[in-house]
Design a protein around this motif. Structure first.
Motif, PDB file in Angstrom:
ATOM      1  N   ALA A  27     -29.308  17.241   0.938  1.00 23.28           N
ATOM      2  CA  ALA A  27     -28.759  18.516   0.468  1.00 23.28           C
ATOM      3  C   ALA A  27     -28.990  19.596   1.521  1.00 23.28           C
ATOM      4  N   ARG A  47     -23.272  20.679   1.588  1.00 22.79           N
ATOM      5  CA  ARG A  47     -22.975  19.246   1.655  1.00 22.79           C
ATOM      6  C   ARG A  47     -24.179  18.472   1.131  1.00 22.79           C
ATOM      7  N   THR A  48     -23.910  17.429   0.347  1.00 23.43           N
ATOM      8  CA  THR A  48     -24.981  16.670  -0.295  1.00 23.43           C
ATOM      9  C   THR A  48     -24.582  15.211  -0.426  1.00 23.43           C
ATOM     10  N   SER A  49     -25.520  14.425  -0.931  1.00 21.84           N
ATOM     11  CA  SER A  49     -25.194  13.087  -1.415  1.00 21.84           C
ATOM     12  C   SER A  49     -24.644  13.223  -2.831  1.00 21.84           C
ATOM     13  N   SER A  50     -24.454  12.098  -3.497  1.00 19.09           N
ATOM     14  CA  SER A  50     -23.874  12.099  -4.844  1.00 19.09           C
ATOM     15  C   SER A  50     -24.659  13.003  -5.798  1.00 19.09           C
ATOM     16  N   ASP A  73     -15.442  15.611  -4.288  1.00 21.43           N
ATOM     17  CA  ASP A  73     -16.031  14.269  -4.315  1.00 21.43           C
ATOM     18  C   ASP A  73     -15.151  13.337  -3.488  1.00 21.43           C
ATOM     19  N   ASP A  85     -19.643  12.881 -11.379  1.00 22.56           N
ATOM     20  CA  ASP A  85     -20.340  14.142 -11.178  1.00 22.56           C
ATOM     21  C   ASP A  85     -20.493  14.868 -12.500  1.00 22.56           C
ATOM     22  N   TRP A 172     -19.328  19.689  -1.027  1.00 23.13           N
ATOM     23  CA  TRP A 172     -18.632  18.411  -0.873  1.00 23.13           C
ATOM     24  C   TRP A 172     -19.657  17.307  -0.676  1.00 23.13           C
ATOM     25  N   HIS A 173     -19.287  16.113  -1.124  1.00 29.18           N
ATOM     26  CA  HIS A 173     -20.217  14.996  -1.022  1.00 29.18           C
ATOM     27  C   HIS A 173     -19.454  13.672  -1.057  1.00 29.18           C
ATOM     28  N   GLY A 177     -23.659  11.349   1.503  1.00 25.49           N
ATOM     29  CA  GLY A 177     -23.436  12.647   2.121  1.00 25.49           C
ATOM     30  C   GLY A 177     -23.466  12.610   3.630  1.00 25.49           C
ATOM     31  N   ALA A 181     -18.429  12.715   4.025  1.00 24.37           N
ATOM     32  CA  ALA A 181     -18.825  14.124   4.007  1.00 24.37           C
ATOM     33  C   ALA A 181     -19.117  14.627   5.414  1.00 24.37           C
TER      34      ALA A 181
END
Length: 284
Positions: A27, A47-50, A73, A85, A172-173, A177, A181
């Motif tokens: 994150a 921007r992140t992972s799920s 996503d 999500d 967005w991810h 990520g 991403a």
């Protein structure tokens, strides 16, 4: 917590981009990066992972602290359906798959395709699939960007960015990520005028955020004598990144379109006026 990441051999330090979203991997934000004599605004490009494990606390932070306007996503449909999500009040959920399972499995027979759809969360199964099938190469990201499905996804992403309201964030991810991403982050940074060094530093931060998992894998397989190329692929499939993938993507876009901005204009329809508007909204 903000801090300093030493990239070694560069003679400089980069401010860590981490954002506080407890339990959400990789994150971070693009805010604070220098672009010429300006900087990217904080708290607007996340921007992140799920996000499927997002707690009520994370939902509250995204709603109140970041005034989240949209979640993009990039995952495959089967990934998105198995781990959707959560809704963030006031934020639009936009599913833009960069690729689908059939893109990875190619000419796999129907039974094999069904198996990998069912076991797409099994990292070792996917690792075995891509290693034996040769689907991962230095051109992997470039394929994301040049295939029709990928172009449609990234075109939709910039449409979301164009709709962003002042003071609100877009997140967005993909799954980790880092890849789908990561290409999105590369496109934004290139549009804003970042140089390749900054783009690669941002991309490689994934290895810092995922260092615990990656180091544990190295220790676990070191005694097995795994070949270096196979270990690199295993680390990649387990949350790591390698500069060669992003280098090849950038070089490929330059070779095909003259520049990354040329790709944005010719393939995604992000013309110079749209780029100007986006830059004005994202830079301070």
């Amino acid at each position: 917590m903000k801090g300093i990441v030493d990239f070694g051999g560069q003679g400089s330090f980069m401010k860590e981009q981490g954002i506080f979203l407890p339990g959400i991997g990789n994150a971070r934000e693009l805010g604070g990066y220098p672009i010429g004599d300006r900087r990217i605004r904080h708290n607007i490009l996340l921007r992140t992972s799920s996000l499927d494990q997002a707690s009520p606390e994370v939902i509250r932070l995204l709603q109140e602290q970041y005034r989240l306007q949209a979640v993009v996503d990039f995952r495959m449909s089967n990934e998105q359906q198995k781990k959707p999500d959560p809704g963030v009040p006031g934020a639009e959920l936009v599913h833009l798959p960069v690729l689908e399972m059939e893109d990875l499995t190619g000419e796999a027979d129907p039974e094999q395709l069904a198996f990998y759809r069912e076991h797409s969360e099994d990292r070792m199964a996917l690792f075995q699939m891509v290693y034996e099938g040769g689907w991962i190469s230095d051109q992997f990201y470039l394929q994301f960007l040049l295939d029709p499905r990928g172009k449609e996804a990234y075109r939709g992403f910039f449409e979301v960015l164009m709709r962003r309201e002042e003071g609100r964030a877009v997140l967005w991810h993909c799954t980790d990520g880092k890849d789908r991403a990561g290409c999105a982050a590369m496109l934004i940074l290139s549009m804003l005028g970042a140089d390749r060094e900054l783009i690669l530093r941002d991309y490689l931060l994934t290895n810092e955020y995922n260092s615990g998992v990656l180091n544990a894998i190295r220790e676990r397989v070191s005694a097995a004598g795994m070949p270096e190329d196979k270990l690199d692929l295993l680390l990649f499939m387990s949350g790591g990144v390698q500069a060669k993938y992003m280098d090849q993507a950038i070089d490929g876009l330059i070779g095909n379109y003259g520049s990354v901005k040329g790709y944005l204009e010719q393939e995604l329809g992000v013309d110079r006026e749209m780029q100007r508007q986006l830059c004005e909204g994202m830079l301070e």
